[in-house]
Scaffold this active site. Structure first.
Site, PDB file in Angstrom:
ATOM      1  N   HIS A  90      -3.366   7.455   1.453  1.00 53.06           N
ATOM      2  CA  HIS A  90      -3.712   6.106   0.997  1.00 53.06           C
ATOM      3  C   HIS A  90      -5.130   5.813   1.470  1.00 53.06           C
ATOM      4  O   HIS A  90      -5.479   6.056   2.633  1.00 53.06           O
ATOM      5  CB  HIS A  90      -2.720   5.108   1.584  1.00 53.06           C
ATOM      6  CG  HIS A  90      -3.164   3.688   1.456  1.00 53.06           C
ATOM      7  ND1 HIS A  90      -3.614   3.157   0.265  1.00 53.06           N
ATOM      8  CD2 HIS A  90      -3.268   2.697   2.373  1.00 53.06           C
ATOM      9  CE1 HIS A  90      -3.960   1.896   0.455  1.00 53.06           C
ATOM     10  NE2 HIS A  90      -3.761   1.593   1.728  1.00 53.06           N
ATOM     11  N   ASN A 115      -9.942  -0.276  -0.795  1.00 54.14           N
ATOM     12  CA  ASN A 115      -8.479  -0.163  -0.720  1.00 54.14           C
ATOM     13  C   ASN A 115      -7.871  -0.801  -1.976  1.00 54.14           C
ATOM     14  O   ASN A 115      -7.942  -2.012  -2.144  1.00 54.14           O
ATOM     15  CB  ASN A 115      -7.988  -0.869   0.553  1.00 54.14           C
ATOM     16  CG  ASN A 115      -6.493  -0.755   0.750  1.00 54.14           C
ATOM     17  OD1 ASN A 115      -5.762  -0.374  -0.155  1.00 54.14           O
ATOM     18  ND2 ASN A 115      -6.032  -1.114   1.941  1.00 54.14           N
ATOM     19  N   CYS A 117       0.818  -1.222   0.000  1.00 55.25           N
ATOM     20  CA  CYS A 117       0.000   0.000   0.000  1.00 55.25           C
ATOM     21  C   CYS A 117       0.853   1.275   0.000  1.00 55.25           C
ATOM     22  O   CYS A 117       0.363   2.342  -0.355  1.00 55.25           O
ATOM     23  CB  CYS A 117      -0.946   0.000   1.190  1.00 55.25           C
ATOM     24  SG  CYS A 117      -2.106  -1.374   1.164  1.00 55.25           S
TER      25      CYS A 117
END
Ligand code: ACO
Length: 323
Positions: free
Chosen positions: A250, A280, A113
């Site tokens: 993020h 996500n 990520c």
């Protein structure tokens, strides 16, 4: 000195949308639970046969168009991904062959990520060292391929997508009023491997494996690490949170975004949030959110943008960028 200036941004989400209600038919969950705990309403899933490189090429094509550049001008292709098409070669090589000149370097960056922030640091350092004049950085993921679709604690959280930026060298003065990447800050701590990992790989199981996560612990570490790396980016440039026009975090979970913004004393109206729309998407989530803010006119040329991310490893980091 050279500054790495973002000239264009592009994004791509696969056509197929998977809603919370559809997921609730597959695992024991509900639209209400997912929205309350994560803020996620839906995610996009790549079609059968659609690979990470396909998403990456589409996003990069759009970023090149936005920048008014041709792929032949690019001298470096970097793809941040944890879900490459194949174990090797790099997904970036496929992107380079689709869009670029034969012979220019291409490679993948793997920081899950945090991959887009790591990629920005790599591209920025290539440009500052004079080794690249025009680079394309793409965050692209097909996380749907590594989810355990029977595990409700993880499968509701992730989606597929890609976002890209075209970054080129421009003369700067070395002050924080320059356009471009002002600084990047990277961290990792491998002691936390077991909090968030994939239980497979070529050298361990010879399988692809599935995402495994201790959600509560990840949440706790995320808020602390993200707030700390934002502060270090501000300190490194002699700036305060009030100087930042936009936080582009993020996009993992709305509650993480809210808690981090609150810990920093950041006005929530200055945080770009798109996690509700695509869940996500790991390394793709920052450029997806960034593209949304630029395309809808909120993020304007000359404004100061703070990007931050945290992911498996643990890895985490931040980048301060003037558009
Ligand atoms: N639907 C319904 N119930 C669920 C689901 C689901 N999808 N998932 C878990 N539950 C249940 C649990 O089994 C548990 O039930 P129990 O009390 O009977 O045991 C209950 O809900 C509470 O579970 P918790 O794990 O305590 O729930 P929590 O409030 O911590 O929320 C979540 C879980 C959303 C995963 C949260 O911990 C989180 O967001 N963590 C961060 C993880 C993350 O974003 N990771 C992404 C990668 S890292 C990064 O990008 C920063």
């Amino acid at each position: 000195m050279f500054r790495s200036v973002i000239q264009g941004v592009g994004a791509y989400l696969p056509e197929r949308v998977l809603t919370n209600a559809e997921l609730a038919k597959q695992v024991d969950t509900s639209d209400e639970w997912i929205i309350e705990r994560t803020g996620i309403c839906k995610r996009h899933v790549a079609a059968d046969g659609q690979k990470t490189s396909d998403l990456a090429i589409e996003a990069a094509t759009r970023a090149l168009k936005a920048a008014g550049r041709d792929g032949n001008e690019v001298d470096l292709f970097v793809v941040a991904t944890a879900t490459p098409d194949e174990t090797f070669p790099a997904t970036a090589a496929r992107v380079q062959s689709a869009l670029g000149r034969p012979g220019v370097p291409s490679f993948d960056v793997q920081a899950v990520c945090s991959g887009f922030i790591y990629g920005l640091a790599v591209v920025d350092n290539f440009i500052k060292a004079g080794q690249s004049k025009c680079a394309v950085l793409i965050g692209a993921e097909t996380f749907s391929r590594i989810l355990d679709w029977e595990d409700r604690t993880t499968c509701v959280l992730f989606g597929d997508g890609a976002g890209a930026v075209v970054v080129s060298a421009e003369e700067g003065t070395g002050t924080s009023s320059d356009r471009g990447i002002l600084s990047t800050h990277l961290h990792s701590d491998g002691r936390y491997h077991d909090m968030l990992y994939v239980d497979g790989g070529p050298a361990s199981t010879q399988t692809t494996g599935h995402v495994r996560m201790k959600g509560k612990e990840v949440f706790r570490h995320a808020v602390v690490n993200l707030a700390s790396t934002v502060r270090e980016a501000l300190d490194a440039n002699g700036l305060t949170i009030d100087d930042v026009d936009w936080l582009v975090p993020h996009q993992a979970n709305k509650r993480i975004l809210d808690s981090t913004a609150s810990k920093l004393g950041m006005d929530p109206a200055k945080v770009i949030v798109t996690v509700d729309q695509h869940a996500n998407t790991s390394a793709a989530s920052i450029p997806l959110a960034f593209e949304t803010g630029v395309a809808d006119g909120r993020i304007k040329p000359g404004q100061l943008v703070l990007m931050e991310a945290m992911g498996g490893g643990f890895t985490w980091g931040s980048a301060l960028v003037r558009l």
